[in-house]
Write an enzyme that holds these catalytic residues in place. Structure first.
Site, PDB file in Angstrom:
ATOM      1  N   GLY A  38       0.884  -1.212   0.036  1.00 18.01           N
ATOM      2  CA  GLY A  38       0.078  -0.001   0.098  1.00 18.01           C
ATOM      3  C   GLY A  38       0.897   1.193   0.006  1.00 18.01           C
ATOM      4  CG  ASP A  94      -1.162   1.785   3.443  1.00 15.23           C
ATOM      5  OD1 ASP A  94      -0.870   1.485   4.605  1.00 15.23           O
ATOM      6  OD2 ASP A  94      -1.462   0.619   2.545  1.00 15.23           O
ATOM      7  CG  ASP A  97      -7.410   0.515  10.500  1.00 12.29           C
ATOM      8  OD1 ASP A  97      -8.133   0.595  11.443  1.00 12.29           O
ATOM      9  OD2 ASP A  97      -8.113  -0.121   9.561  1.00 12.29           O
ATOM     10  CE  LYS A 125      -9.661   2.956   7.899  1.00 15.03           C
ATOM     11  NZ  LYS A 125      -9.974   1.760   7.734  1.00 15.03           N
ATOM     12  CG  PHE A 146     -11.855  -0.388   3.539  1.00 16.83           C
ATOM     13  CD1 PHE A 146     -11.320  -1.099   4.761  1.00 16.83           C
ATOM     14  CD2 PHE A 146     -11.434  -0.498   2.253  1.00 16.83           C
ATOM     15  CE1 PHE A 146     -10.168  -2.045   4.133  1.00 16.83           C
ATOM     16  CE2 PHE A 146     -10.386  -1.319   1.924  1.00 16.83           C
ATOM     17  CZ  PHE A 146      -9.723  -1.940   2.947  1.00 16.83           C
ATOM     18  CB  VAL A 147      -9.541   5.193   2.373  1.00 16.55           C
ATOM     19  CG1 VAL A 147     -10.311   6.178   3.157  1.00 16.55           C
ATOM     20  CG2 VAL A 147      -8.297   4.744   3.328  1.00 16.55           C
ATOM     21  CG  ASP A 153      -5.764  -3.713  -1.854  1.00 17.25           C
ATOM     22  OD1 ASP A 153      -5.234  -3.409  -0.947  1.00 17.25           O
ATOM     23  OD2 ASP A 153      -6.009  -4.933  -2.386  1.00 17.25           O
ATOM     24  NE  ARG A 159      -2.163  -2.737  -4.375  1.00 18.91           N
ATOM     25  CZ  ARG A 159      -2.124  -2.879  -3.255  1.00 18.91           C
ATOM     26  NH1 ARG A 159      -1.875  -2.298  -2.367  1.00 18.91           N
ATOM     27  NH2 ARG A 159      -2.863  -4.384  -2.813  1.00 18.91           N
TER      28      ARG A 159
HETATM   29  P1  XMP Z   1      -3.329  -1.685  11.059  1.00 17.82           P
HETATM   30  O1  XMP Z   1      -4.750  -1.972  11.744  1.00 17.82           O
HETATM   31  O2  XMP Z   1      -2.260  -2.607  11.457  1.00 17.82           O
HETATM   32  O3  XMP Z   1      -3.609  -1.680   9.555  1.00 17.82           O
HETATM   33  O4  XMP Z   1      -2.965  -0.169  11.437  1.00 17.82           O
HETATM   34  C1  XMP Z   1      -2.654  -1.277   8.795  1.00 17.82           C
HETATM   35  C2  XMP Z   1      -2.922  -1.920   7.361  1.00 17.82           C
HETATM   36  O5  XMP Z   1      -4.063  -2.426   7.210  1.00 17.82           O
HETATM   37  C3  XMP Z   1      -4.507  -1.890   5.741  1.00 17.82           C
HETATM   38  N1  XMP Z   1      -5.491  -1.333   5.821  1.00 17.82           N
HETATM   39  C4  XMP Z   1      -6.308  -0.564   5.141  1.00 17.82           C
HETATM   40  N2  XMP Z   1      -6.231  -0.971   3.511  1.00 17.82           N
HETATM   41  N3  XMP Z   1      -8.166   0.551   3.130  1.00 17.82           N
HETATM   42  C5  XMP Z   1      -7.173  -0.236   2.791  1.00 17.82           C
HETATM   43  O6  XMP Z   1      -6.700  -0.245   1.446  1.00 17.82           O
HETATM   44  C6  XMP Z   1      -7.978   0.762   4.625  1.00 17.82           C
HETATM   45  O7  XMP Z   1      -9.088   1.680   4.840  1.00 17.82           O
HETATM   46  C7  XMP Z   1      -7.323   0.163   5.441  1.00 17.82           C
HETATM   47  N4  XMP Z   1      -7.416   0.093   6.701  1.00 17.82           N
HETATM   48  C8  XMP Z   1      -6.065  -0.772   6.949  1.00 17.82           C
HETATM   49  C9  XMP Z   1      -3.363  -1.445   5.131  1.00 17.82           C
HETATM   50  O8  XMP Z   1      -2.530  -2.359   4.668  1.00 17.82           O
HETATM   51  C10 XMP Z   1      -2.480  -0.931   6.217  1.00 17.82           C
HETATM   52  O9  XMP Z   1      -1.134  -0.929   5.967  1.00 17.82           O
END
Ligand code: XMP
Length: 199
Positions: A38, A94, A97, A125, A146-147, A153, A159
């Site tokens: 990402g 990227d 979350d 987020k 969700f973005v 992606d 993507r």
């Molecule tokens: P965490 O929860 O570990 O997540 O902070 C990090 C990874 O989760 C994926 N991620 C997303 N991918 N849209 C996406 O395309 C989203 O809204 C999203 N939220 C989490 C992403 O790979 C990130 O590195």
């Protein structure tokens, strides 16, 4: 699908992030560690705005499987990292979350003896963090949606979009039944930018 951040807004955000990184490191050599997949667009845009000597390395972290929007088990692959002992490392991802990915990666980089580790994310987020750590540099704060786009992606789709867009339930349902991305995916409905929470 709604545009959260246009390509122009993203470019301004990357300018701001690059200024911050320049202020932090000056001309000191830096190991930039990007998180696949990402962060590829962010990394490409960010490093071209920096002037210090850079060694780039990519690691892989996956916590989303198939068509899921909820995190699964975290898998890390760091086999292509150079020797980090005594070096300044900038970890680039990227999105922050739950924060579990970044937390696990920082711990791994620390184990490898880096002199300093800072983390940078394009977006964070709201209200999702499950860890104590915070990223050091954040491009934009976004709501809990969700973005996709600008490297992010959903099940392999979207993507390549030049902007960041929020998926709605119809987009997610369409992807879940195995449909190709909707033909209007490149023309998302713009929203009033005043409605989002970016910094
Ligand atoms: P965490 O929860 O570990 O997540 O902070 C990090 C990874 O989760 C994926 N991620 C997303 N991918 N849209 C996406 O395309 C989203 O809204 C999203 N939220 C989490 C992403 O790979 C990130 O590195």
């Amino acid at each position: 699908m709604q545009v959260l951040l246009s390509a122009a807004e993203l470019a301004s955000g990357i300018d701001r992030l690059a200024d911050t990184v320049r202020r932090e490191y000056g001309r000191r050599p830096l190991v930039v560690v990007g998180v696949l997949t990402g962060s590829i667009v962010l990394v490409a845009d960010l490093i071209r705005r920096l002037e210090c000597p850079i060694e780039l390395s990519m690691v892989s972290a996956s916590s989303y499987r198939g068509t899921a929007t909820a995190p699964g088990r975290l898998e890390l692959r760091l086999d292509s990292l150079p020797d980090l002992a005594g070096r300044d490392v900038l970890l680039v991802d990227d999105i922050f979350d739950t924060g579990r990915t970044l937390e696990a990666l920082v711990a791994e980089l620390r184990r490898r003896g880096a002199a300093s580790i800072r983390s940078l994310v394009l977006v964070q987020k709201a209200g999702r963090a499950e860890v104590a750590m915070q990223p050091d540099f954040v491009g934009f704060d976004i709501p809990d949606v969700f973005v996709v786009g600008y490297g992010l992606d959903f099940d392999g789709a979207w993507r390549h979009l030049p902007h960041l867009a929020a998926l709605d339930s119809a987009d997610i349902a369409a992807a879940r039944v195995g449909s190709a991305p909707r033909p209007d995916a490149h023309r998302p409905t713009p929203v009033d930018p005043a409605g989002d929470a970016r910094t």
